[in-house]
Write a protein that holds these residues in place. Structure first.
Motif, PDB file in Angstrom:
ATOM      1  N   GLY A  99     -54.964 -80.319  -9.054  1.00 43.93           N
ATOM      2  CA  GLY A  99     -54.725 -81.755  -8.933  1.00 43.93           C
ATOM      3  C   GLY A  99     -55.047 -82.275  -7.547  1.00 43.93           C
ATOM      4  O   GLY A  99     -55.695 -83.318  -7.398  1.00 43.93           O
ATOM      5  N   LEU A 100     -54.628 -81.549  -6.523  1.00 46.90           N
ATOM      6  CA  LEU A 100     -54.918 -81.970  -5.152  1.00 46.90           C
ATOM      7  C   LEU A 100     -56.391 -81.793  -4.805  1.00 46.90           C
ATOM      8  O   LEU A 100     -56.985 -82.642  -4.133  1.00 46.90           O
ATOM      9  N   GLU A 101     -56.996 -80.690  -5.245  1.00 46.57           N
ATOM     10  CA  GLU A 101     -58.413 -80.467  -4.944  1.00 46.57           C
ATOM     11  C   GLU A 101     -59.286 -81.533  -5.598  1.00 46.57           C
ATOM     12  O   GLU A 101     -60.295 -81.935  -5.036  1.00 46.57           O
ATOM     13  N   THR A 102     -58.894 -82.011  -6.761  1.00 50.52           N
ATOM     14  CA  THR A 102     -59.637 -83.083  -7.438  1.00 50.52           C
ATOM     15  C   THR A 102     -59.460 -84.407  -6.703  1.00 50.52           C
ATOM     16  O   THR A 102     -60.423 -85.145  -6.498  1.00 50.52           O
ATOM     17  N   ARG A 103     -58.240 -84.705  -6.292  1.00 45.61           N
ATOM     18  CA  ARG A 103     -57.942 -85.975  -5.620  1.00 45.61           C
ATOM     19  C   ARG A 103     -58.450 -86.015  -4.174  1.00 45.61           C
ATOM     20  O   ARG A 103     -58.807 -87.075  -3.678  1.00 45.61           O
TER      21      ARG A 103
END
Length: 150
Positions: A99-103
């Motif tokens: 989730g963080l790597e995508t955002r």
């Protein structure tokens, strides 16, 4: 276990109650640590819920850069005691990392780990940085992970 990712305003009252109940059961009761869980940061967080039979059994919260640490971060990592043998800690952390790597592609990820969990976080690509410190009377260490997404 089913993963749901929601903003604070997207949480329904049952989910909010369940995640607060889980955090209290583990961090306050099981770990015998008196601290203020309702820290005013939940409203900024992205909440990662691991649900089984419509019950929150695993949870993390994610933050953007500057909302908690300078880097995007993960916190309040928790799994219900009787559900830990199923590997849900790894599942909820992998969903949070993704989730963080995508955002925030290309940004370093950060967390404050209880020191007894260093090997667990190492297995997910996090490395210790700095010296251990006490947070709410429990030994912690800052850990970072280089974001592979770009």
């Amino acid at each position: 276990m089913e993963i749901r990712i929601k903003t604070f305003n997207e949480l329904n009252t049952t989910e909010l109650y369940q995640l607060l109940e889980l955090r209290s059961a583990v961090f306050v009761v099981e770990q015998d640590c008196v601290y203020k869980d309702a820290d005013g940061k939940d409203q900024k967080a992205i909440h990662v819920l691991g649900k089984k039979d419509n019950q929150v059994v695993a949870y993390t919260r994610m933050f953007g850069p500057g909302d908690y640490f300078d880097n995007p971060s993960i916190g309040r990592v928790v799994v219900e005691k009787d559900q830990r043998q199923f590997g849900y800690g790894k599942v909820i952390m992998e969903a949070s990392i993704q989730g963080l790597e995508t955002r925030y592609p290309g940004e370093t990820l950060e967390l404050s780990a209880q020191t007894y969990l260093i090997k667990f976080y190492n297995s997910l690509g996090f490395k210790e940085t700095g010296e251990p410190y006490l947070e709410d009377g429990i030994p912690h260490v800052r850990m970072v992970k280089q974001n592979q997404a770009s």
